[in-house]
Structure formats: structure tokens, C-alpha cells
Scaffold this motif. Structure first.
Motif, PDB file in Angstrom:
ATOM      1  N   LYS A   6       1.001  31.240   2.921  1.00 30.19           N
ATOM      2  CA  LYS A   6       0.759  30.358   1.782  1.00 30.19           C
ATOM      3  C   LYS A   6       1.556  30.781   0.548  1.00 30.19           C
ATOM      4  O   LYS A   6       1.668  30.015  -0.410  1.00 30.19           O
TER       5      LYS A   6
ATOM      6  N   TRP B 279       0.041  19.627   3.587  1.00 31.00           N
ATOM      7  CA  TRP B 279       0.197  20.771   2.679  1.00 31.00           C
ATOM      8  C   TRP B 279       1.576  20.750   2.032  1.00 31.00           C
ATOM      9  O   TRP B 279       1.722  20.938   0.820  1.00 31.00           O
TER      10      TRP B 279
ATOM     11  N   HIS C  48      -4.719  21.950   1.472  1.00 30.57           N
ATOM     12  CA  HIS C  48      -4.927  22.522   2.804  1.00 30.57           C
ATOM     13  C   HIS C  48      -6.099  21.804   3.455  1.00 30.57           C
ATOM     14  O   HIS C  48      -7.261  22.199   3.333  1.00 30.57           O
TER      15      HIS C  48
END
Length: 473
Positions: free
Chosen positions: A97, A179, A190
Motif C-alpha cells: 500500500k 484501489w 480498498h
């Protein structure tokens, strides 16, 4: 159809290609573009995709479809109301991420590398293969995302390290695309939808949330899982850097669920998509029409049965040790018999699943439409094969209905998005008779006794595929 004029876009991210289709308010496709992407086969039974290549394919398809629509005089730039998304289910990605980069290639739904993990869990857990069925409705199988996620957690150092650092996030293809399209490392959303979540083995079918006991049992960190949302709601807006910034993402469904909505299935109606699996089986010539012509040269298979258990057998058999077989070959057999056996195998598999569904319905009642008739609605490229459709009707003993537009998966995602933003109403989709009016119906012509004998022979052929996985050693 009634509704505000304008357009709805639909991303159809499949197993071998990506498409973007633009629909008008009458649900007619006004422009589309398709891009194929690379399939990776690192070992026998393993299938992978490059998540970055898939992401790029979506960008290209959107841009090209917009250009085509504009060139044809459609004001899509000013009239696009929202987009929907449909994707190959179960395919699993874990990414960082912080960097936005995948930590491994995507493990595709048909990949069978997790068989040893499945066998281990079946031995360790008190409920064996059915341990999680009560919560998620699924047996332990290589098919589902949870097993693929466990393999990544156990075998890929980059995934292990990212989980320890709190930098890993998991998702199926829909999650990966949303995303990235809503911001990526800069606040990307998400999320996943209930249909895709239902194919992970991790979602509780009653609560429509991640099942805490399942996650705990499997040792999967809850923080890497996406938020579960509905199929039809405004999820977020597309970020800058994409061809259509500011447009709402308002629909998300797994491909098979999307096709069911695209077919507007009602009670007593099922649908079967003849997609990737069908194309594999039809790859004996240049097209579906070629195998139809070849198979039509004979009136039967001459006793030949083909079972395409290339990566095991899934529903309703659930035999990962199965491998493909072609049996019943004699000196009389020619390529037309084998071609017809290939077509029949597709139809037998559909019948197997529908028979299982009828059995599972149990006390809930029969799966008819209230008029004593069960209908199977079909879609996908292989349904253009008329012989295939007639064989399907004969082996099932029920009518098969083929719409004029046989690519209904993308349409289903468009419907979901359109419903969310008020572009369409439910009655526009489910009460419109236009599609049914122009559909072609194939009715069974086979005698019941012949049908019973053929089904018995098919079951014998299926049993011959069991316990063959060790042949590759």
C-alpha cells in the motif's frame, strides 16, 4: 427503456482479456475496445497474470472506446453518468500500500498450486473439506482466494515481510482496479463487493461480512482485507491520471453474477456462461463455427466421452486429483466424433451443476418459473454454436434461451452502475420484454431414455478421471 439519457460504461476484466463497453440508455453498446493480456504458466497447474499489465489494459480500453464513441458522434465526454466493473472472480493479488506495486503475480482462479494446503487443512480441521461450508457455503478447494492467499503468505518472502510491516493489502481483481482507479497510494479505496467476497471462502453468507472465526482459524490478518460493499452503490470517483477522471464507479460484480443480472434472470431461470472454459474446449480449429461444422457431420459421439479435467474437477465433483480423459475410442472413431464429444462435455458439466442446484434447493421448492418450466439462459462467445445449444437442451431436457447479445457480463455491470445512479430503474431491466422477444429458444428433442443412458455413461467417464494427478510425477 425509460431513464435519463446519457451513457454508462462497463469494465469487463476477464481471464484472457479486458474490455470497456459504453452503453446508451436503451442498453445498446455504442462503442467498445478489447485488449488481450499475457498468461503465465510457471509450472504444471499454475496460472498467473501480471497485475500491472491488467491495469494498463483497462486504461487502454477506456481511452480507445471513448475515441471510437466520439468518432461515431456520441457525446460521451459530457454524458457518461457512471461506470460498472465486472471481473474474473477468485484471482488473488497482494500488493504494497506504500508503493502500489504487486508483491507477486496474480494467482488466477484456475491455478491448482494450493492442493497441498487444501489437503493439510482437510486433515487438521474437524469438519474436513466441509469445515467452512456453514459460514461461506464453499468446500476447501484450490479454486478459492483464501487458499491462494495462504500460499502467498507461506511461500513469498515479500508478502511475509509486508504483512509484518503492516504494508500488505489483499484483494481480487476488482479490489486491485478500484484501489488504483480511486487514487492508489494517494488514498485509493480498498473495497470489494459481496459477490467477489463470497468466492474467497472468508465471507459469512448470513452477515455479508468477513467471518471472524474463519479468518482466525486460517491465520489471515483482518487488516489486509478490503471493506465489503454492495453490488450497486456509488463506491467512489475515478482519480486524475485516468481517461475519465471524476466519473463515479457505481457497480461491481464478479463475472458470473454480472452475467446473471445482464440476462435479467427471474425465478425459474438460470444462466450459463460459456466463456474461458468453453474457448479452451473449442480450440480445435479457428473458431466455434468450425467445430460446429465438424461435429454436425455425425449424429452421435460413437461412444466417445471427453472430460476436460485439466486442473481437476470443480463443482459439483470437487476432485482436484482428476485429470482430463478421452475414452471410448475405437477404429470407428473419427475427428467428428471427438469434436461432438467435446461439445457434449461442456453441456454435461452444465447439467451436473444445475442438477446439484436443484438438489440443494430441497425444501425451498423446485426451480421452475411458476409455469412448470425451467429455463436456462446462456451467454458467452461459444453460445453462437447452434449445435452446442441444441445438445445442451437435449441433455438437460429443458429449454435453452440465447439472447441476441450473447456478451451479457459487461451489461450486468452496467446495469448495476445505472441502477445506483438512477440511470435505470429495476422495472426497466426485469420487466422489459424486448430481449426475450428476440431471443432464440432451443427445445429438447432427445427421448428421456436416451438422455438417461448418456448421463450414466458420462458419470462413468468422469469417474475414470479420478486419482490421476500423480501421472505428472
Amino acid at each position: 427503456m425509460a431513464g435519463e439519457k446519457g451513457f454508462i460504461g462497463s469494465i469487463d476484466q476477464g481471464t484472457t482479456s479486458t474490455r470497456f463497453i459504453i452503453y446508451d440508455h436503451d442498453a445498446r453498446a455504442v462503442a467498445s475496445h478489447q485488449v488481450e493480456f499475457t498468461q503465465f504458466y510457471p509450472e504444471a497447474g499454475w496460472v498467473e497474470h501480471d497485475p500491472m499489465e491488467i491495469l494498463e489494459s483497462v486504461k487502454v480500453c477506456i481511452a480507445k472506446a471513448l475515441d471510437k464513441a466520439t468518432a461515431d458522434g456520441h457525446n460521451v465526454d459530457g454524458g457518461l453518468k457512471a461506470i460498472g466493473l465486472t471481473d474474473q472472480r477468485e484471482t488473488t493479488i497482494v500488493w504494497s500500500k506504500s508503493t502500489g506495486l504487486p508483491l507477486h503475480k496474480a494467482i488466477v482462479w484456475m491455478d491448482a498450486r494450493t492442493s497441498s494446503i487444501c489437503r493439510r487443512l482437510e486433515k487438521e480441521l474437524s469438519g474436513g473439506r466441509s469445515h467452512f461450508v456453514e459460514s461461506c457455503g464453499l468446500p476447501i478447494s484450490t479454486y478459492f482466494s483464501a487458499m491462494k492467499l495462504l500460499w502467498l503468505m507461506e511461500n513469498v518472502d515479500a508478502v511475509k515481510d509486508a504483512i509484518k510491516k503492516g504494508d500488505a493489502i489483499f484483494g481480487t481483481i476488482d479490489t486491485w482496479l478500484i484501489w488504483n482507479m480511486t487514487g492508489g497510494i494517494n488514498g485509493g479505496l480498498h473495497v470489494t463487493d459481496v459477490t467477489n467476497a463470497s468466492r474467497t471462502m472468508l465471507m459469512n453468507l448470513k452477515t455479508l461480512s468477513w467471518d471472524e472465526e474463519t479468518i482466525k482459524t486460517l491465520g489471515i490478518p483482518a487488516e489486509i482485507l478490503p471493506k465489503i460493499v454492495s453490488n450497486s452503490e456509488v463506491i467512489g470517483e475515478i482519480c486524475k491520471g485516468w481517461p475519465i477522471p471524476g466519473i463515479k464507479i457505481a457497480g461491481c460484480l464478479g463475472d458470473q453474477h454480472a452475467a446473471m443480472l445482464g440476462q435479467a434472470c427471474k425465478k425459474g431461470e438460470a444462466k450459463s456462461t460459456y466463456g474461458t472454459g468453453a474457448f479452451i474446449l473449442l480450440n480445435t480449429g479457428e473458431s466455434a463455427s468450425e467445430i460446429e461444422e465438424l461435429a454436425a457431420m455425425v449424429e452421435s459421439t460413437g461412444g466417445v466421452y471427453f472430460v476436460p479435467a485439466f486442473n481437476g474437477l470443480f463443482a459439483p465433483w470437487w476432485r482436484e486429483d482428476a485429470r482430463g480423459v478421452c475414452i471410448g475410442i475405437t477404429r470407428f472413431t473419427n475427428k467428428s466424433h471427438i469434436a461432438r464429444a467435446v461439445l457434449e462435455s461442456m453441456c454435461f458439466q452444465v447439467k451436473d451443476v444445475l442438477d446439484s442446484m436443484n438438489k440443494d434447493a430441497g425444501e425451498k421448492g423446485s426451480l421452475d418459473n411458476g409455469q412448470g418450466e425451467f429455463l436456462l439462459r446462456v451467454d458467452g462467445g461459444a453460445t453462437a454454436n447452434n449445435l452446442l445449444m441444441q445438445i445442451q437442451a437435449d441433455l438437460m431436457g429443458t429449454p435453452v434461451v440465447r439472447p441476441v447479445d450473447i456478451e451479457t457480463t459487461a451489461l450486468g455491470a452496467a446495469y448495476a452502475a445505472g441502477l445506483a445512479v438512477g440511470f435505470w430503474k429495476e422495472e426497466d431491466i426485469f420487466e422489459s420484454g424486448e430481449k426475450s422477444k428476440n431471443s432464440k429458444v432451443f427445445r429438447p428433442a432427445m427421448e428421456e431414455e436416451t438422455r438417461k443412458k448418456k448421463v450414466e455413461s458420462w458419470c462413468k467417464a468422469v469417474e475414470r478421471t479420478f486419482d490421476l494427478a500423480d501421472l505428472s510425477i
